[in-house]
Scaffold this active site. Structure first.
Site, PDB file in Angstrom:
ATOM      1  N   HIS A   1       0.830  -1.209   0.000  1.00  0.00           N
ATOM      2  CA  HIS A   1       0.000   0.000   0.000  1.00  0.00           C
ATOM      3  C   HIS A   1       0.858   1.249   0.000  1.00  0.00           C
ATOM      4  O   HIS A   1       2.042   1.205   0.300  1.00  0.00           O
ATOM      5  CB  HIS A   1      -0.970   0.034   1.192  1.00  0.00           C
ATOM      6  CG  HIS A   1      -0.331  -0.002   2.552  1.00  0.00           C
ATOM      7  ND1 HIS A   1      -0.105  -1.155   3.243  1.00  0.00           N
ATOM      8  CD2 HIS A   1       0.119   0.991   3.357  1.00  0.00           C
ATOM      9  CE1 HIS A   1       0.454  -0.877   4.419  1.00  0.00           C
ATOM     10  NE2 HIS A   1       0.602   0.428   4.510  1.00  0.00           N
TER      11      HIS A   1
ATOM     12  N   HIS B   1       3.983   7.116   3.759  1.00  0.00           N
ATOM     13  CA  HIS B   1       4.922   5.997   3.582  1.00  0.00           C
ATOM     14  C   HIS B   1       4.456   5.059   2.485  1.00  0.00           C
ATOM     15  O   HIS B   1       3.311   5.135   2.038  1.00  0.00           O
ATOM     16  CB  HIS B   1       5.143   5.227   4.898  1.00  0.00           C
ATOM     17  CG  HIS B   1       3.945   4.507   5.447  1.00  0.00           C
ATOM     18  ND1 HIS B   1       3.092   5.059   6.378  1.00  0.00           N
ATOM     19  CD2 HIS B   1       3.457   3.263   5.213  1.00  0.00           C
ATOM     20  CE1 HIS B   1       2.143   4.189   6.684  1.00  0.00           C
ATOM     21  NE2 HIS B   1       2.326   3.078   5.981  1.00  0.00           N
TER      22      HIS B   1
ATOM     23  N   GLU C   1       7.664   1.050   5.020  1.00  0.00           N
ATOM     24  CA  GLU C   1       7.140   0.011   5.899  1.00  0.00           C
ATOM     25  C   GLU C   1       7.369  -1.336   5.217  1.00  0.00           C
ATOM     26  O   GLU C   1       7.173  -1.455   4.001  1.00  0.00           O
ATOM     27  CB  GLU C   1       5.622   0.236   6.103  1.00  0.00           C
ATOM     28  CG  GLU C   1       4.945  -0.823   6.974  1.00  0.00           C
ATOM     29  CD  GLU C   1       3.448  -0.557   7.171  1.00  0.00           C
ATOM     30  OE1 GLU C   1       2.863   0.234   6.419  1.00  0.00           O
ATOM     31  OE2 GLU C   1       2.876  -1.172   8.104  1.00  0.00           O
TER      32      GLU C   1
HETATM   33 CO    CO Z   1       1.104   1.329   6.310  1.00  0.00          CO
END
Ligand code: CO
Length: 134
Positions: free
Chosen positions: A7, A79, A130
């Site tokens: 994502h 992020h 991440e």
């Molecule tokens: Co995230």
């Protein structure tokens, strides 16, 4: 090491308003808000087929996105999340290469019920990364 883009996360000051933009203006299907107290955020996800968009709103006084929103009051890209097959092996290999892992370096359970880690943006072209175990 690097797997699929899981994502892209966008920090927002008002999650309900942002979710309404995606749902009503963009015609997307938006998940119900999910509070993640351990991460200091409330999130929703939008599945766009080849990846997801995560909208993040601060939760609690010590939210890690409060400072970001102070600098970006209308919100902004926060992020990117990549999948890795083995998060501990990925962490150890990144640390050996000199990359900084945020926090205590121990994976925490993220929004999808899988272990996640965050990597210092200064080590990755100014982008907070991440990692999520796939
Ligand atoms: Co995230």
């Amino acid at each position: 090491m690097l797997g699929r883009l899981n994502h892209v996360a966008i920090a927002v000051p008002d999650l309900a308003a942002a979710a309404a933009v995606y749902r009503d203006t963009l015609g997307a299907r938006v998940t119900a808000p999910q509070a993640l107290p351990e991460h200091g955020v409330t999130v929703v996800f939008i599945d766009v087929g080849n990846t997801k968009i995560e909208l993040l709103e601060p939760l609690g006084d010590a939210s890690p996105i409060t400072a970001f929103l102070a600098k970006n009051p209308s919100g902004g890209m926060h992020h990117v999340c990549y999948e890795v097959a083995d998060i501990l092996a990925a962490r150890d290999s990144l640390k050996a290469a000199g990359a900084r892992v945020l926090g205590d370096g121990q994976p925490r359970i993220g929004a999808h019920g899988k272990p996640v880690l965050f990597l210092h943006p200064k080590d990755f072209q100014g982008t907070l990364v991440e990692l999520e175990q796939s």
